[in-house]
Design an enzyme around this catalytic site. Structure first.
Site, PDB file in Angstrom:
ATOM      1  N   GLU A  49       0.815  -1.217   0.000  1.00  0.00           N
ATOM      2  CA  GLU A  49       0.000   0.000   0.000  1.00  0.00           C
ATOM      3  C   GLU A  49       0.847   1.265   0.000  1.00  0.00           C
ATOM      4  OE1 GLU A  49      -0.602  -2.530   2.050  1.00  0.00           O
ATOM      5  OE2 GLU A  49      -2.706  -3.147   1.811  1.00  0.00           O
ATOM      6  N   PHE A 111     -11.602  -7.133  13.657  1.00  0.00           N
ATOM      7  CA  PHE A 111     -10.541  -7.615  12.775  1.00  0.00           C
ATOM      8  C   PHE A 111     -10.184  -6.543  11.750  1.00  0.00           C
ATOM      9  CE2 PHE A 111      -7.875 -10.469  10.631  1.00  0.00           C
ATOM     10  CZ  PHE A 111      -8.173 -10.480   9.267  1.00  0.00           C
ATOM     11  N   GLN A 112      -8.940  -6.241  11.617  1.00  0.00           N
ATOM     12  CA  GLN A 112      -8.429  -5.232  10.683  1.00  0.00           C
ATOM     13  C   GLN A 112      -9.059  -3.864  10.892  1.00  0.00           C
ATOM     14  OE1 GLN A 112      -8.395  -6.884   6.616  1.00  0.00           O
ATOM     15  NE2 GLN A 112      -6.328  -7.640   7.114  1.00  0.00           N
ATOM     16  N   LYS A 161     -17.538  -0.710   5.675  1.00  0.00           N
ATOM     17  CA  LYS A 161     -17.995  -1.688   4.690  1.00  0.00           C
ATOM     18  C   LYS A 161     -19.521  -1.655   4.505  1.00  0.00           C
ATOM     19  CE  LYS A 161     -17.295  -6.436   3.205  1.00  0.00           C
ATOM     20  NZ  LYS A 161     -16.623  -7.723   3.454  1.00  0.00           N
ATOM     21  N   MET A 478      24.109   9.093   2.971  1.00  0.00           N
ATOM     22  CA  MET A 478      24.056  10.369   3.688  1.00  0.00           C
ATOM     23  C   MET A 478      24.340  10.160   5.171  1.00  0.00           C
ATOM     24  SD  MET A 478      23.853  13.535   3.241  1.00  0.00           S
ATOM     25  CE  MET A 478      22.942  14.182   1.832  1.00  0.00           C
TER      26      MET A 478
END
Lengths: 570, 166
Positions: A49, A111-112, A161, A478
């Site tokens: 993602e 969940f999630q 959802k 760096m």
């Protein structure tokens, strides 16, 4: 007729002229992806993602449109946080749609489930959880408006959802954004008085300098800006975010200022008597020691965000508003009234700047192992300066900014404010989607490229022929440079050896892999890679302990530059 | 620049999340919210949040500019130097015993404080006033057996011109 939440979302996207989204599916967004299956909106499936949000970001920077990202709830959403913070710091317009657990389950550690609006509250321009399908259409339209208006920024829309599955009568959908009360709206009308005050200061200047930043590009004002600088014949320097806003091949161009800026840009800032700042926020990488920054200058600050004015640098005159109409107004006045700085008034100043340019041009030692600067210079030459260049972060980023000369806006894509390693490659993918006609090259380090290497699958899958140039020095460059200069060369965990074999890795993903281990191989390898029709990874083994110079130590005034490993500024 | 207490009134859209954003802006810039009061205005869709915070004027101006950027913020007013009426309220629980009953009754009468509830041994007092009056009352009540108290945030209303609402 009844429509579902998912359908409302897609209608809203169509109303916003969205034709591309970058995303990754998951449970909470299954209904959205089901609708996507039927839609003609192009969806680019990434492999992480973070790749989606950086791609949407790169897409936005190059196209001038709002980038769109679609991910699922929980870990899908949290994987975008770095990219959202990145867009926030650089003021890039993106809208991120995150799935969320069904409304009755919110707050129960489902969940999630994560409180993504809570997590991204400080790093989004605005965010919202859509609890009812009645609010969805309007909210999506508002999200796009907020993302692109005023000072652009990321907006997150969290959609549960059950809202995507709910139904609503078409006639009951409200689409009209309701932002009439937005306080910022009224502040974007600049006043002619403010412009006249600025012009008055310009007329009197003997050592004027313009510093431009990301605002000129976000304001799509590079034409007006070029006209302004050329008409008044004032030298121009530009921050990292502003590169390409003014042609680097123009004689008035002084290169980038700041911690790794050119000697002459830093000297010009430190000795000018008038600093015209357009679309800059005076970041610490540019100003270094604030009370030693532009010590002799009166500052004119032109910016769309009133909060930027006087935040770090006190402005004698400020013009708050969109720089495009402001520059138009100024240009028109200059043109109609034949306004100029009096003849000869700046002659000595321009001569002095030329002397500074001669004294310390950007340079590096050309003997020995392959020099990373040489790779960038060769890339510039072989592409005729016409490529879109994205960068990762660190030494690779600085060398790209120094040795590739940008003549066009939206051709340099780099994570300035947040400095996110792993940004460049997915951003290059987004840029390639936005401009299939252009050559897109990601200049990377061996550390940075590994952070989103999985997106090779994305690039190959959609045949987005991005070229990756890895300046491979076996270090987190760096960090190593700072450890060399300030920590007695104690290279604590900045050594990343020479793994993996980037050629084999590229081939494992179905891309072309090339390697150059000697300076003589640089040109031919680059030429071969640029000529390949598909995705190419080029692994250049470069001098391990090369440093980025000039360098201004943190907290030092801009005049105290170290010009090379050996030499301090005169 | 002198560091002092500042009173800021913020008119916002009455929506969930707005308070969280405001609080986050304060804390993100290193400001502590010393006191807060929030309630709807004449327009129930607009809430007035009044916050006091400590800082010097220059930094507070920067904070106010950041607040102005928030999408749901309609107006930010700094009431620190503005002529305004300011009030806070405390509810105080006093244990009333034989030894302090007389002194207690006397003090309540002198100050015209309200007794809002009584029990066998306890009573709850309501005191309303400006900052100084509240501080003084608390000091005094401390000496005669105050058990516990709750304190509201400051509410402040500009004196001169009529208060604009949305």
């Amino acid at each position: 007729m009844n429509v579902t939440g998912a359908q409302v979302l897609f209608r809203a996207l169509k109303q916003e002229n969205v034709d591309t989204i970058f995303g990754f599916p998951g449970g909470a967004v299954l209904d959205i992806f089901d609708e996507l299956f039927r839609s003609d909106i192009r969806h680019i499936l990434v492999r992480h993602e973070q790749g989606a949000i950086h791609a949407a970001d790169g897409y936005a920077r190059v196209s001038g449109k709002v980038g769109v990202c679609l991910v699922t709830s929980g870990p899908g959403a949290t994987n975008t946080v770095t990219g959202i913070a990145n867009a926030f710091m650089d003021s890039i317009p993106v809208v991120v749609f995150t799935g969320q657990v069904p409304t009755p389950m919110i707050g129960g550690d489902a969940f999630q489930e994560v409180d993504i609006t809570g997590i991204t509250r400080p790093c989004t321009k605005h965010n919202v959880l859509v609890r009812r399908i009645e609010d969805l259409g309007r909210t999506v339209r508002e999200a796009f408006y907020i993302a692109r208006s005023g000072r652009p920024g990321p907006v997150l829309v969290d959609i549960p959802k059950d809202v995507t599955r709910a139904v609503i009568e078409e006639k009951d959908i409200s689409w009209q954004p309701n932002i009439s009360n937005n306080n910022n709206n009224g502040k974007y009308a600049f006043t002619p008085e403010a412009c006249m005050k600025a012009l008055d200061m310009i007329r009197k200047a003997e050592r004027p300098l313009i510093i431009s930043g990301g605002g000129v590009l976000l304001g799509k004002a590079s034409e007006e800006f070029r006209t302004f600088a050329k008409k008044l014949h004032i030298p121009v320097t530009s921050t990292l975010m502003g590169l390409g806003g003014f042609p680097a091949t123009d004689p008035l161009w002084l290169g980038m200022p700041g911690m790794h800026g050119t000697y002459y840009a830093n000297m010009a800032i430190s000795h000018c008597d008038l600093l015209i700042a357009i679309g800059v926020r005076f970041d610490d990488r540019v100003t270094s020691k604030l009370d030693a920054f532009a010590p002799h200058a009166k500052v004119i600050h032109i910016d769309i965000d009133p909060a930027s004015i006087d935040k770090f640098v006190k402005a004698k005159a400020s013009i708050v508003g969109d720089c495009k109409p402001i520059l138009n107004f100024l240009n028109q006045y200059v043109s109609e009234k034949g306004f100029t700085i009096p003849e000869g008034q700046t002659r000595e100043w321009l001569k002095q700047i030329d002397l500074w340019k001669e004294h310390a041009p950007l340079t590096y030692c050309r003997t020995g192992k392959t020099k990373p600067q040489h790779v960038v210079e060769t890339l510039y030459r072989l592409t005729n300066g016409q490529a879109i260049i994205t960068t990762e972060v660190g030494q690779n980023q600085m060398w790209a900014a120094q040795f590739y000369h940008f003549d066009y806006p939206n051709s340099f894509v780099s994570s300035g404010g947040l400095g996110t390693m792993g940004f460049g490659f997915p951003a290059a993918i987004g840029a390639q989607v936005a401009r299939p006609d252009k050559l897109v090259v990601d200049i990377a380090g061996d550390g940075s490229i590994q952070m989103n290497i999985q997106e090779l699958a994305t690039a190959v899958n959609y045949n987005l022929p991005v070229k990756v140039v890895i300046l491979n020095n076996g270090y987190l460059g760096m960090v190593r440079q700072w450890q060399e200069l300030f920590y007695g060369k104690r290279y604590s965990h900045s050594d990343i050896a020479n793994v993996p074999d980037f050629v084999k890795l590229a081939e494992a993903y179905g891309a072309v892999g090339l390697r150059a281990t000697h300076p003589e191989e640089v040109e031919s390898t680059l030429q071969q890679g640029l000529n390949e029709p598909g995705v190419v990874v080029m692994d250049f083994h470069v001098e391990p302990e090369e440093g980025v110079y000039p360098m201004v130590r943190p907290g030092a005034p801009l005049t105290e530059m170290v010009l090379s490993k050996e030499e301090k500024a005169a | 620049m002198t560091v002092r207490e500042n009173t800021i009134s913020i008119l916002v859209n009455n929506k969930p999340d707005v308070l969280a954003r405001i609080a986050g802006t304060f804390s993100g810039r290193g400001f502590n919210i010393e006191s807060i009061s929030a309630n709807i205005t004449r327009n129930p869709e607009i809430t007035n949040i009044i916050i006091t915070t400590i800082g010097d004027q220059e930094t507070v101006i920067k904070l106010e500019k950041q607040l102005n950027k928030l999408v749901d913020v309609l107006e930010v007013r700094d009431l620190t130097d503005v002529s305004s009426a300011q009030r806070e309220m405390i509810l105080v629980r006093m244990k009333v015993t034989a030894s302090n009953r007389d002194r207690f009754t006397q003090i309540v009468d002198i100050h015209s404080w309200k007794i809002v509830s009584t029990d066998a041994d306890y009573c709850i007092l309501e005191v309303t006033g400006d900052r100084q009056e509240i501080e003084d009352s608390l000091s005094l009540l401390e000496t005669i057996g105050m058990e516990d108290f709750v304190r509201t945030g400051i509410v402040a209303l500009k004196r001169c011109s009529p208060q604009q609402i949305g």
